[in-house]
Design an enzyme around this catalytic site. Structure first.
Site, PDB file in Angstrom:
ATOM      1  N   THR A 260     -25.783   6.776 -38.508  1.00 45.58           N
ATOM      2  CA  THR A 260     -26.831   5.844 -38.951  1.00 45.58           C
ATOM      3  C   THR A 260     -26.698   4.480 -38.303  1.00 45.58           C
ATOM      4  O   THR A 260     -27.681   3.734 -38.223  1.00 45.58           O
ATOM      5  CB  THR A 260     -26.786   5.683 -40.486  1.00 45.58           C
ATOM      6  OG1 THR A 260     -25.504   5.208 -40.871  1.00 45.58           O
ATOM      7  CG2 THR A 260     -27.070   7.001 -41.173  1.00 45.58           C
ATOM      8  N   CYS A 261     -25.481   4.176 -37.852  1.00 45.95           N
ATOM      9  CA  CYS A 261     -25.296   2.864 -37.245  1.00 45.95           C
ATOM     10  C   CYS A 261     -26.110   2.704 -35.968  1.00 45.95           C
ATOM     11  O   CYS A 261     -26.464   1.597 -35.584  1.00 45.95           O
ATOM     12  CB  CYS A 261     -23.821   2.602 -36.972  1.00 45.95           C
ATOM     13  SG  CYS A 261     -23.023   3.883 -35.984  1.00 45.95           S
TER      14      CYS A 261
END
Length: 1000
Positions: free
Chosen positions: A967-968
């Protein structure tokens, strides 16, 4: 006729001969000289003839006047005496002798000659004598005969006196005398007389008590039935009188301002106002019997400066707050301050004297609920013109006593038939108005018609905005389901028309600032039955009501598409460019010191964006917001090339993300680049380089911790929307520092364009914008309390109990909190129930979380300029933080997806992936978005704005593995599934179980 200067015309002959021969030039000069000599001689003779003629006329007049004086003295009280007085003219001795005689013998002697067949002659003569007496007073107001003159003048224009002596047609005679005088300078002459009385002698003057009734007598002699207001120039004269008194305080030398007596504009006010206006014991029947002069009272209030009735300390405090705070800031005193208070600071101490206690006490009757209700009741069956004049008087009273504006409006809403008044204003005046004509009237000057729509529009805007404070959504939308429940005084269709009118007027006034480049010639004077408000004040009043209506439409739309937009009236591209330039100009100075009102004046495009932002498309405002941030980033970027390599690096333990973030970012400039290094549970640094994705991961994890309601800093309502915990421990210094830190973190997310999957309560978001929350917002916080207050509002009986006891019953706590000083001793009544409801709502929505909200906003403002946020409302602000609630647009997502490994857009697995995703419903699509980006909502302006872009990378050929994500960096790691069925099953399993999160 004998020559006065000799016979100089006789020709002179020289018999002595000529001593020499004259030249032609000499002969010509002599002829010219003789011609000039003859012309001068003729002029002297003509002048002599005129002098002789004048002298004979003067002698004849003196003789005639002497004869007329004898005739006058022989018949002072008779018709012959009156004729002689008129012919003699301005003779102080004759006028004084007549006045003293009439006053000594009584009013019977005044009307003795007014008998048939001489009544018509007496009527013609007496009005000329009335004017002579007035001119005499204007010239010599301190003469011994002035009081006698004034007594007779008051008799001649008194309807009661004239009717008593002349019968039924006495009113017509009094009116005829007034009309004659009004056309010949009645009010200018009267103002000279009043102005000549020094302020220091006002109380001891014998003339002033007789001059004051003359200034207002026209309003009892003329009635609405004969349309005298429009037919006769009494309004123009009366306005001249008060403008003159306002311009020159006194003919005497003014004393020190600290001990200055009441302003001459206020000095005669108690005398001008009808007795029923100043007697709190008067009921509606007494008001009706005494008659109402609201148009006159409107002009009286209109001639005074803002805050003229308020005590000096209160006035100074209000002016200071208005000068230093935004008009819509969340100030504890905001409900008590009107828009005109901002101009009080510009008024000198001499213009705003301290009123003595007695005068102030009498004037305070004007703003009592009982008095206002009595006036409304007394005029219910009066003509429409009287009602319009009454509303104009209330509007003027708001301006002169803004600290009591809420009292005035509240009294009308509660006890004065607020519903019927709003309907009356809308259907009687405002509905037929149009923005073009209203704006034209501002540009061209004062409005002359008594039924001009501008005052009605202003008062309706004030009244309806006040009513919305305590109007629940069920009442607004008519969804209560009970036939007996009160309904919105305006239908939704009417509100659609009304709000568009308000929008066009408001935008026209803001646009006028744009067209005039910061300066306009618009007038704020509304005419004889209007109110003196500047166009800037009008703009604020209109905007306040407009924003309140738009807030309801934002929660539940009732207007057609594009109803709030003015895109067709402006070029959006040039508008945005101008707004960016204005922001740069404002930011170059001390931006924090610029208020919303000042921005509207100095930067008109920003004024539109801050005050009526909904008139500009949301997508355009988001672009402007991002442009402001980009300009700020560029302004902070160093000249050299070290910016890309410079970042503040901190280490964060995986097990203590929130605490470490709080400790290590306390003194860090969050507008700069932050590099995060994670420490695993064994105390080792995790491998990897933070290119921005690791910070997003840190931020996502941080938000999960700090917004966890189990930590005690935040609570959630039934919609799972967060707001600060109102508990006492939340305002401890340490916890306030946490709110400040969280505000900085949210500001960083907005600055970087990182979406946060968190929803805030609307009333809390209102704090970000400096706005207050009212009863309609309470339903989302405390439905039980909201329902209780709605029941109280519509309760047909008499409420019981003191303020604090009702407060305790609603909150279910043993501690009693006084909403006002000694609130436990004040009973809730029908008259003050709306005030109580407002104060309870304000306490729960604002006061209880004020310190927490202030701390949060302090941190937020370090990153995001407050001015930028004012371009949005609460709902739009939530979208700015967490993305839009609109459906996931797969075409947009697919068009802005990047691929890695062996994947490209034509790979068989990718083709299957998009086919599977298109078969998902919206909930499954949101789950996929949350799985990959940590936020379930799409970006504001589409997936092209997602940073970094949505990406899919090859994760190998092992079809037993589930898809994973980082998700980063918004990355989906997808195995090369051969079967579309398997791909669908594995993908659904991953996104619904939150499995497969990969930190690598």
């Amino acid at each position: 006729m004998l020559p006065l200067f000799g016979d100089e015309k006789r020709r002179k002959i020289n018999l002595g001969g000529s001593s020499s021969v004259s030249t032609l030039s000499a002969i010509t000069d002599q002829a010219k000289a003789r011609r000039i000599e003859r012309t001068e001689q003729k002029r002297k003779n003509d002048a002599a003839i005129r002098i002789q003629s004048w002298w004979r006329a003067v002698s004849a007049v003196r003789a005639a006047k002497a004869d007329m004086r004898k005739a006058f003295e022989n018949d002072i009280e008779g018709l012959i005496g009156l004729r002689c007085m008129v012919l003699i003219g301005m003779d102080q001795e004759v006028l004084g002798k007549w006045s003293q005689t009439i006053v000594a013998k009584g009013e019977g002697s005044l009307f003795a000659p007014a008998v048939e067949p001489h009544q018509s002659s007496w009527r013609v003569l007496i009005r000329q004598i009335f004017l002579l007496l007035l001119r005499s007073i204007a010239v010599s107001p301190k003469s011994p005969d002035a009081v006698a003159h004034l007594k007779i003048m008051n008799m001649l224009v008194s309807v009661d006196v004239m009717t008593r002596n002349l019968g039924p047609h006495g009113r017509d005679v009094a009116t005829d005398i007034l009309v004659y005088a009004l056309k010949r300078g009645f009010y200018p002459l009267l103002s000279e007389a009043i102005r000549s009385i020094p302020t220091t002698e006002a109380k001891s003057s014998t003339s002033l008590p007789l001059l004051v009734p003359l200034s207002t007598v026209a309003f009892s002699a003329f009635t609405a039935a004969n349309d005298a207001y429009a037919e006769f120039p009494c309004w123009t004269g009366f306005k001249h009188l008060h403008n003159t008194l306002a311009a020159q305080p006194s003919a005497a030398t003014e004393p020190d301002p600290a001990v200055l007596p009441p302003s001459p504009r206020i000095l005669p006010l108690a005398g001008f106002l009808p007795k029923q206006h100043l007697d709190s014991r008067q009921d509606s029947s007494r008001c009706k019997s005494h008659g109402l002069h609201t148009p006159r009272d409107t002009l009286l209030f209109d001639s005074l400066p803002p805050h003229a009735f308020e005590e000096s300390a209160v006035r100074a405090q209000a002016a200071a707050k208005a000068a230093s705070a935004d008009a819509d800031s969340d100030d504890e005193s905001r409900p008590k301050v009107s828009v005109v208070s901002s101009f009080a600071a510009a008024v000198s101490p001499v213009a705003l004297p301290t009123l003595d206690a007695r005068t102030l006490k009498r004037l305070s009757t004007l703003v009592t609920a009982t008095h206002i209700t009595s006036l409304l009741t007394a005029t219910q069956k009066h003509p429409d013109a009287t009602r319009r004049a009454l509303f104009c008087m209330f509007l003027a009273l708001e301006g002169v006593w803004p600290g009591n504006a809420d009292t005035i409006l509240g009294a009308i809403v509660v006890g004065g038939g607020g519903t019927s008044v709003i309907k009356e204003l809308w259907r009687g005046s405002v509905r037929r108005a149009n923005a073009t004509s209203i704006l034209r009237e501002f540009k061209t000057g004062p409005v002359a018609e008594p039924d001009a729509p501008i005052p009605a529009l202003l008062f309706l805007a004030d009244l309806y905005a006040h009513a919305l404070r305590t109007m629940g959504d069920d009442e607004f939308f008519g969804t209560s389901g009970s036939a007996s429940a009160p309904r919105n005084p305006m239908s939704l269709d009417e509100l659609t028309v009304f709000s568009r009118l308000l929008l066009d007027v408001a935008f026209g006034l803001y646009q006028a600032q744009v067209d005039a480049d910061g300066d306009t010639n618009m007038s704020g004077t509304m005419g004889p039955s209007g109110v003196r408000y500047t166009w800037e004040e009008v703009r604020e009043k209109v905007t306040k009501c407009l924003v309140a209506i738009h807030a309801r439409d934002s929660r539940r739309s009732f207007t057609p598409p594009d109803h709030w937009l003015v895109s067709s009236q402006i070029d959006l591209r040039s508008f945005v460019e101008a707004a960016l330039f204005e922001e740069q100009q404002i930011s170059s100075g001390n931006a924090r010191a610029v208020t919303t009102r000042q921005i509207a004046r100095l930067a008109p495009r920003l004024g539109i964006l801050h005050n009526i932002p909904f008139s500009i498309p949301f997508s355009t405002r988001v672009q402007v917001f991002r442009s402001f941030i980009f300009a700020d980033i560029m302004a902070r970027r160093p000249v050299d090339d070290q910016y890309e390599h410079h970042r503040t690096r901190i280490t964060v333990r995986r097990e203590h993300i929130a605490q470490d973030g709080f400790d290590r970012l306390a003194d860090v400039d969050l507008k700069g680049r932050i590099g995060i290094t994670f420490i695993d549970k064994w105390g080792e640094e995790e491998a990897g380089i933070d290119g921005g994705g690791v910070f997003k991961e840190f931020f996502t994890s941080l938000c999960k911790e700090v917004f966890d309601t189990d930590r005690g800093l935040w609570l959630a309502n039934k919609k799972n929307e967060l707001f600060p915990n109102p508990h006492a421990y939340a305002v401890e210094a340490h916890n306030l520092n946490w709110y400040r830190f969280i505000g900085r973190i949210i500001g960083k997310a907005m600055y970087e364009g990182i979406l946060v999957d968190i929803a805030f309560a609307g009333f809390f978001l209102a704090k970000w914008l400096g706005k207050q929350s009212f009863l309609d917002d309470l339903a989302s916080l405390d439905p039980e309390l909201y329902n209780g207050l709605i029941f109280l509002k519509h309760y047909p009986g008499k409420p019981r109990g003191p303020v604090s006891e009702l407060h305790r019953r609603h909150f279910g706590v043993t501690k009693s909190v006084d909403l006002v000083p000694h609130g436990s001793e004040i009973a809730v009544t029908k008259e003050n129930r709306l005030q109580y409801i407002y104060m309870v709502s304000h306490y729960r929505l604002s006061k209880q979380i004020k310190q927490q909200s202030d701390a949060f906003f302090e941190g937020l403002s370090e990153i995001i300029d407050h001015k930028w946020l004012k371009m949005f409302n609460q709902q739009e602000l939530q979208i700015l933080i967490g993305g839009t609630d609109s459906p996931v647009d797969l075409d947009d997502l697919q068009g802005n997806t990047q691929y890695g490994g062996i994947f490209d857009s034509n790979h068989a697995t990718i083709i299957s992936f998009w086919r599977v995703v298109r078969s998902f419903d919206q909930e499954q699509r949101r789950a996929l978005l949350r799985f990959v980006t940590s936020c379930s909502r799409p970006p504001l302006l589409g997936f092209k704005e997602l940073v970094p872009n949505f990406a899919i990378r090859d994760a190998g050929s092992d079809e037993l593995r589930l898809p994973t994500s980082s998700t980063c960096v918004n990355l989906l790691k997808l195995p090369r599934y051969q079967s579309e069925k398997v791909l669908r099953a594995k993908l659904l399993q991953a996104i619904t179980a939150n499995a497969g999160f990969d930190l690598s």
